[in-house]
Design a protein around this motif. Structure first.
Motif, PDB file in Angstrom:
ATOM      1  N   PRO A  73       0.836  -1.217   0.000  1.00  0.00           N
ATOM      2  CA  PRO A  73       0.000   0.000   0.000  1.00  0.00           C
ATOM      3  C   PRO A  73       0.858   1.250   0.000  1.00  0.00           C
ATOM      4  CG  PRO A  73       0.087  -0.950   2.186  1.00  0.00           C
ATOM      5  CD  PRO A  73       0.810  -1.901   1.294  1.00  0.00           C
ATOM      6  N   LYS A  74       0.314   2.262  -0.643  1.00  0.00           N
ATOM      7  CA  LYS A  74       0.970   3.567  -0.624  1.00  0.00           C
ATOM      8  C   LYS A  74       0.471   4.372   0.565  1.00  0.00           C
ATOM      9  CE  LYS A  74       1.541   3.701  -5.643  1.00  0.00           C
ATOM     10  NZ  LYS A  74       1.256   4.456  -6.897  1.00  0.00           N
ATOM     11  N   ARG A 117      -8.730   1.864  11.175  1.00  0.00           N
ATOM     12  CA  ARG A 117      -8.703   0.574  10.470  1.00  0.00           C
ATOM     13  C   ARG A 117      -9.365   0.688   9.109  1.00  0.00           C
ATOM     14  NH1 ARG A 117     -11.581  -3.619  13.236  1.00  0.00           N
ATOM     15  NH2 ARG A 117     -10.227  -5.171  12.258  1.00  0.00           N
ATOM     16  N   ALA A 118     -10.467   1.480   9.028  1.00  0.00           N
ATOM     17  CA  ALA A 118     -11.145   1.673   7.740  1.00  0.00           C
ATOM     18  C   ALA A 118     -10.217   2.353   6.745  1.00  0.00           C
ATOM     19  CB  ALA A 118     -12.419   2.490   7.940  1.00  0.00           C
ATOM     20  N   ARG A 119      -9.457   3.317   7.195  1.00  0.00           N
ATOM     21  CA  ARG A 119      -8.510   4.006   6.320  1.00  0.00           C
ATOM     22  C   ARG A 119      -7.492   3.009   5.754  1.00  0.00           C
ATOM     23  NH1 ARG A 119      -6.982   9.211   5.909  1.00  0.00           N
ATOM     24  NH2 ARG A 119      -8.198   9.793   7.731  1.00  0.00           N
ATOM     25  N   LYS A 120      -6.985   2.142   6.639  1.00  0.00           N
ATOM     26  CA  LYS A 120      -6.010   1.151   6.192  1.00  0.00           C
ATOM     27  C   LYS A 120      -6.625   0.236   5.115  1.00  0.00           C
ATOM     28  CE  LYS A 120      -2.562   1.952   9.142  1.00  0.00           C
ATOM     29  NZ  LYS A 120      -1.167   2.250   8.712  1.00  0.00           N
ATOM     30  N   LEU A 121      -7.894  -0.186   5.317  1.00  0.00           N
ATOM     31  CA  LEU A 121      -8.555  -1.088   4.379  1.00  0.00           C
ATOM     32  C   LEU A 121      -8.783  -0.422   3.031  1.00  0.00           C
ATOM     33  CD1 LEU A 121      -9.988  -3.758   3.723  1.00  0.00           C
ATOM     34  CD2 LEU A 121     -12.072  -2.804   4.735  1.00  0.00           C
ATOM     35  N   LEU A 122      -9.334   0.800   3.023  1.00  0.00           N
ATOM     36  CA  LEU A 122      -9.603   1.503   1.766  1.00  0.00           C
ATOM     37  C   LEU A 122      -8.315   1.787   1.011  1.00  0.00           C
ATOM     38  CD1 LEU A 122     -12.399   3.978   2.926  1.00  0.00           C
ATOM     39  CD2 LEU A 122     -12.672   1.973   1.446  1.00  0.00           C
ATOM     40  N   MET A 123      -7.247   2.101   1.703  1.00  0.00           N
ATOM     41  CA  MET A 123      -5.952   2.315   1.055  1.00  0.00           C
ATOM     42  C   MET A 123      -5.484   1.028   0.379  1.00  0.00           C
ATOM     43  SD  MET A 123      -3.938   4.565   3.917  1.00  0.00           S
ATOM     44  CE  MET A 123      -2.376   4.302   3.098  1.00  0.00           C
ATOM     45  N   ALA A 124      -5.659  -0.103   1.062  1.00  0.00           N
ATOM     46  CA  ALA A 124      -5.226  -1.384   0.498  1.00  0.00           C
ATOM     47  C   ALA A 124      -6.038  -1.748  -0.742  1.00  0.00           C
ATOM     48  CB  ALA A 124      -5.361  -2.481   1.563  1.00  0.00           C
ATOM     49  N   ALA A 126      -7.600   0.306  -2.791  1.00  0.00           N
ATOM     50  CA  ALA A 126      -7.232   1.201  -3.890  1.00  0.00           C
ATOM     51  C   ALA A 126      -5.888   0.802  -4.487  1.00  0.00           C
ATOM     52  CB  ALA A 126      -7.192   2.634  -3.384  1.00  0.00           C
ATOM     53  N   THR A 127      -4.958   0.413  -3.651  1.00  0.00           N
ATOM     54  CA  THR A 127      -3.637   0.040  -4.127  1.00  0.00           C
ATOM     55  C   THR A 127      -3.700  -1.220  -4.985  1.00  0.00           C
ATOM     56  OG1 THR A 127      -2.609   1.027  -2.201  1.00  0.00           O
ATOM     57  CG2 THR A 127      -1.307  -0.594  -3.409  1.00  0.00           C
ATOM     58  N   GLN A 128      -4.509  -2.178  -4.529  1.00  0.00           N
ATOM     59  CA  GLN A 128      -4.632  -3.430  -5.285  1.00  0.00           C
ATOM     60  C   GLN A 128      -5.301  -3.213  -6.626  1.00  0.00           C
ATOM     61  OE1 GLN A 128      -6.492  -6.373  -2.790  1.00  0.00           O
ATOM     62  NE2 GLN A 128      -4.862  -6.232  -1.219  1.00  0.00           N
ATOM     63  N   ALA A 129      -6.111  -2.164  -6.707  1.00  0.00           N
ATOM     64  CA  ALA A 129      -6.777  -1.844  -7.991  1.00  0.00           C
ATOM     65  C   ALA A 129      -5.892  -0.936  -8.834  1.00  0.00           C
ATOM     66  CB  ALA A 129      -8.118  -1.169  -7.715  1.00  0.00           C
ATOM     67  N   GLY A 130      -4.704  -0.653  -8.347  1.00  0.00           N
ATOM     68  CA  GLY A 130      -3.788   0.201  -9.086  1.00  0.00           C
ATOM     69  C   GLY A 130      -4.178   1.666  -9.047  1.00  0.00           C
ATOM     70  N   LYS A 131      -4.889   2.044  -8.039  1.00  0.00           N
ATOM     71  CA  LYS A 131      -5.331   3.427  -7.905  1.00  0.00           C
ATOM     72  C   LYS A 131      -4.766   4.048  -6.623  1.00  0.00           C
ATOM     73  CE  LYS A 131      -9.748   2.428 -10.233  1.00  0.00           C
ATOM     74  NZ  LYS A 131     -11.228   2.495 -10.072  1.00  0.00           N
ATOM     75  N   THR A 132      -4.959   5.362  -6.532  1.00  0.00           N
ATOM     76  CA  THR A 132      -4.661   6.082  -5.286  1.00  0.00           C
ATOM     77  C   THR A 132      -5.953   6.686  -4.784  1.00  0.00           C
ATOM     78  OG1 THR A 132      -4.138   8.101  -6.485  1.00  0.00           O
ATOM     79  CG2 THR A 132      -2.298   6.624  -5.983  1.00  0.00           C
ATOM     80  N   ILE A 133      -5.966   7.057  -3.525  1.00  0.00           N
ATOM     81  CA  ILE A 133      -7.177   7.608  -2.923  1.00  0.00           C
ATOM     82  C   ILE A 133      -6.833   8.918  -2.222  1.00  0.00           C
ATOM     83  CG2 ILE A 133      -6.838   6.232  -0.839  1.00  0.00           C
ATOM     84  CD1 ILE A 133      -9.909   6.129  -0.579  1.00  0.00           C
ATOM     85  N   THR A 134      -7.610   9.953  -2.518  1.00  0.00           N
ATOM     86  CA  THR A 134      -7.410  11.255  -1.888  1.00  0.00           C
ATOM     87  C   THR A 134      -8.206  11.332  -0.604  1.00  0.00           C
ATOM     88  OG1 THR A 134      -9.247  12.301  -3.021  1.00  0.00           O
ATOM     89  CG2 THR A 134      -7.116  12.316  -4.163  1.00  0.00           C
ATOM     90  N   GLU A 135      -7.943  12.401   0.129  1.00  0.00           N
ATOM     91  CA  GLU A 135      -8.666  12.590   1.391  1.00  0.00           C
ATOM     92  C   GLU A 135     -10.155  12.757   1.138  1.00  0.00           C
ATOM     93  OE1 GLU A 135      -9.225  12.658   5.343  1.00  0.00           O
ATOM     94  OE2 GLU A 135      -7.257  12.397   4.397  1.00  0.00           O
ATOM     95  N   GLU A 136     -10.507  13.485   0.084  1.00  0.00           N
ATOM     96  CA  GLU A 136     -11.928  13.698  -0.221  1.00  0.00           C
ATOM     97  C   GLU A 136     -12.608  12.383  -0.605  1.00  0.00           C
ATOM     98  OE1 GLU A 136      -9.446  15.483  -1.317  1.00  0.00           O
ATOM     99  OE2 GLU A 136      -9.807  17.432  -0.375  1.00  0.00           O
TER     100      GLU A 136
END
Length: 843
Positions: free
Chosen positions: A498-499, A688-695, A697-707
């Motif tokens: 994860p990024k 924990r939710a932040r960690k999951l959503l980051m993972a 997005a990373t696995q889908a080859g995407k990044t996620i912004t704060e918004e």
């Protein structure tokens, strides 16, 4: 003709011929035109048959003049800047000064190493029909302070450091009737002077100490010697001038000895007797250099000593030039004396003078080459000349002394008139009114009565700041956990690294957020950056927060887990010892002492300010009195005593809190625990939710912004809860909630106790107990009558009172000095024979 054994012929090389100095003619009682020379002085003389009659009269007058000057010195008139004429004997070490002193005073002084050279010696000799007697007195003009630094920065103002000028006092040491006892007593007096911290009488008998407290002293020993056939003479013998100390470790003593010489001979009324050894090069005389530097040559009498040690083959021309006044000129010329050698010290005074006369009559070159100067040879000629010169000097300065005494008395009267008198009639009423007014002011500011709200408002702000400071010390909890490392396995896509997402919202997580935790709704979280919402900071809180926050304890979920496992004694998984929680709770309370001390310090500052205002209002025009100074001291001493009591109670409360977590406020504790549990669980779920959503997005080859995170978090909370499941750190979360819940309850209890202690132990005592202390310590002391006590207290401040006392003492001494001078004036103005002689001396 010869006058008093001196040649009457005029010397071509007379060194006084052109000086306008007038001294007493030893044998003249009226003015007629015949000129003679006496030791180089021009004088007028009558028929020789009438001369000897007036010499006895003048001799008696010399005694009275010298006694009068001694009396003025004892009265301390020199502290009033009134110089008293005196003869001061100085010389280098080993210049034969001690022998010269013995010859002039007809006594024997100690000759042990380091003796009779460590302080000034005043010797007054006078003829008397009674048997020989000597009074030994110690005169203290300087106080000694045992200061390590021998080199003060203000050396010009402290010439005798570590000695400082003080009021003159005298101590009678001994009265002797046997000359043979004087040598030992004088040595003991010297020892007493050199032990300034001891009672001097302890050295009068018994064993003499080897070492002394000080090496030199500016205080002096006075010898008043009277007896048959003694000369009229008074002089000071100063320690020999030194250029270095014995071991080189106390070089400041060189300055003390030199400054002592300068102190005595700098006065224009002083006659200087300079001893120079003929076995040394006169060019190198340190004492002579001091005389020259102070421009005292015109007042100087040179005495050449040790003429028997004149180096063999030494040119005599230099000594002829000196005796005739062509070289090393002194205002009163030179005399030459020959004292007994070491093998002849047992000789009496008469025998010593006989040997001296025989030496000058028979020894070369004195009996031949220097025969023209025989009127300058011998101790007798020196004694007679000194007596006349001193008496003339005294008469010359008497009018000036009398005028200065009158001027100083007028100045003292003027200054005394400016100092207010002590009130007497209503002293008790004034004191009690001042105390009543002060206590009224204290009650007003402590209670906060209109319009004196200032202190109570300040105290309210201090309590608020203290409460916030203690709150800021609550444990900072980090919601990160090692369990979070597996969250990426729950993502739908294939695992990948994860990024990092910046601005992570957490409950003091491993990003080291500086603020404490609080549960915040999702929409509010962005506004406050996920930090605890706190009341608006007061200035005091803002000033202290950096200190308190730096002491706050940080506890992570992993720390909690480790402590629980460390304290666990059960083999059942998930269980833990309650003492582990107590340990973690107490760890968070350990820094309460610092803000509590700050509360005391700040409150004292405010109280002192308020009390000073109250004192100023109550005492007003009496602020310069001893009453004001005393009351102020009592008030602030009382305040500090009460603050000490408050501190003792504070330390007791702190010790109780550190002993074991405990409270009877069960409902309050449970409410605080549940509230903190909800907050921590909320922050933990968000983390924990932040960690999951980051993972994901990373696995889908995407990044996620704060918004984007905010939108997904708010939209998919149910899905996120289902995917995340139960929190594996729930046990640690429960413990963290208990830690923070207990802190909230205990801290507010502690704050209440500390503030209440300040109210009761300090403020209430100022209102209720201070007045009794003031009455006891101000009015009723040592059984003194209350009216007399109040009169004394209403005097001006101690420094002004001290000044008035000093002026009164000085006035009394000057009035006595005026009486002494008046008797002299009356004597000389009513005796026609004496008047002619003194008029001739002064004309």
């Amino acid at each position: 003709m010869e006058v008093d054994g001196l040649s009457g012929q005029t010397h071509a090389n007379s060194f006084f011929g052109n000086l306008p100095y007038h001294e007493l003619s030893p044998r003249s009682n009226q003015v007629i035109g015949k000129n003679i020379h006496v030791n180089g002085h021009r004088a007028t003389s009558t028929n020789p048959s009438t001369v000897s009659d007036s010499f006895d009269i003048i001799g008696a007058d010399m005694k009275e003049l010298i006694e009068a000057m001694t009396a003025l010195e004892r009265l301390g008139v020199e502290k009033s800047e009134i110089a008293v004429p005196k003869v001061v004997v100085i010389g280098d070490q080993s210049a034969g000064k001690s022998s010269l002193i013995e010859a002039m005073s007809e006594i024997q002084v100690p000759r042990n190493a380091g003796t009779c050279t460590r302080c000034p010696l005043q010797i007054t000799v006078a003829p008397d029909s009674e048997p020989w007697r000597c009074t030994v007195t110690l005169v203290y003009k300087y106080a000694w302070y045992d200061i390590e630094d021998p080199y003060p920065s203000d050396k010009a103002q402290q010439p005798f450091h570590p000695w400082t000028e003080s009021d003159t006092s005298t101590t009678h040491f001994a009265t002797l009737t046997n000359k043979d006892d004087l040598k030992d007593v004088l040595e003991r007096a010297q020892i007493a002077i050199l032990h300034p911290s001891q009672n001097p009488t302890k050295y009068l008998k018994g064993r003499k100490p080897v070492k002394t407290e000080v090496e030199f002293s500016p205080n002096y020993i006075s010898l008043q010697i009277q007896g048959p056939n003694l000369p009229n003479l008074s002089f000071y013998d100063l320690p020999g001038i030194i250029n270095q100390t014995e071991h080189g470790d106390k070089e400041y003593l060189v300055d003390i000895v030199r400054n002592l010489a300068k102190e005595y001979i700098s006065d224009d009324s002083c006659l200087v007797l300079l001893a120079c050894s003929m076995e040394s090069d006169i060019h190198t005389s340190s004492a002579g250099s001091i005389v020259h530097s102070l421009k005292a040559n015109d007042r100087c009498i040179g005495v050449l000593t040790k003429p028997d040690r004149l180096p063999s083959g030494d040119p005599v021309d230099i000594w002829r030039d000196i005796l005739s006044g062509r070289k090393f000129k002194r205002g009163h010329g030179y005399y030459v004396t020959k004292q007994p050698a070491q093998t002849e010290l047992a000789l009496g005074h008469t025998e010593a003078r006989t040997l001296e006369d025989e030496f000058f009559a028979s020894a070369e070159p004195w009996c031949s080459t220097f025969a023209d100067f025989k009127h300058l040879f011998g101790t007798k000629h020196l004694q007679q000349a000194l007596s006349r010169k001193l008496a003339s000097q005294i008469m010359r300065f008497l009018p000036d002394i009398e005028q200065k005494v009158e001027d100083r008395l007028a100045s003292i009267e003027e200054e005394l008139a400016t100092l207010p008198k002590i009130p007497e009639a209503d002293a008790y009423h004034i004191v009690t009114e001042c105390l009543n007014s002060f206590m009224n002011e204290v009650n007003k500011f402590v209670k906060g009565k209109f319009p004196d709200y200032g202190f109570r408002n300040t105290w309210k702000a201090e309590k608020q700041a203290y409460r916030e400071a203690i709150t800021d010390l609550r444990p900072r909890l980090s919601v990160a956990s090692q369990h979070d490392a597996k969250i990426h396995l729950l993502a739908k896509a294939s695992p990948s690294k994860p990024k990092a997402l910046h601005n992570v919202i957490s409950l003091d997580d491993d990003d080291n957020s500086p603020e404490p935790v609080a549960a915040t709704p999702t929409k509010k979280r962005k506004a406050d950056d996920g930090r605890v919402a706190t009341p608006a900071s007061t200035p005091s809180r803002t000033a202290r927060r950096s200190t308190t926050n730096s002491h706050a304890v940080t506890i992570s979920l992993d720390d909690v887990k480790k402590v629980l496992e460390l304290f666990s004694v059960s083999g059942r998984p998930g269980t833990f010892d309650p003492e582990a929680v107590d340990h973690l709770i107490l760890k968070g309370l350990q820094h309460w002492g610092s803000p509590t001390e700050q509360l005391k310090i700040h409150t004292r500052v405010h109280l002192v300010k308020a009390l000073k205002v109250a004192l100023d209002r109550a005492f007003g025009k009496h602020k310069d009195t001893q009453l004001f100074a005393l009351v102020q001291d009592i008030v602030f001493t009382f305040l500090d005593q009460r603050l000490v009591k408050h501190q003792e109670i504070s330390e007791m409360f702190l010790e109780h809190e550190h002993h074991q977590p405990s409270t009877e406020n069960h409902d309050g504790l449970e409410h605080a625990r549940l509230a903190m549990l909800s907050e921590i669980e909320s922050y933990r779920f968000t983390h924990r939710a932040r960690k999951l959503l980051m993972a994901e997005a990373t696995q889908a080859g995407k990044t996620i912004t704060e918004e984007e995170f905010e939108l997904k978090f708010n939209k998919d909370q149910k899905r996120l809860k289902d995917v995340l499941g139960a929190d594996p750190a729930q046990r640690e979360i429960d413990v963290m909630a208990e830690i923070r819940g207990y802190y909230n309850v205990a801290s507010m209890r502690f704050v209440d106790n500390i503030c209440r202690s300040m109210d009761v132990e300090v403020f209430e005592h100022l209102k209720e107990k201070l007045r009794a202390v003031l009455d006891r310590e101000v009015l009723f002391v040592d059984g003194m009558h209350v009216q007399e006590r109040c009169v004394l207290l209403l005097a001006e401040d101690p420094e002004r009172e001290k000044r008035r006392g000093e002026l009164k003492i000085e006035k009394s001494n000057l009035l006595e000095a005026k009486t002494v001078l008046g008797k002299l004036q009356e004597k000389f103005s009513t005796d026609p024979i004496r008047q002619v002689d003194w008029d001739q001396a002064m004309c």
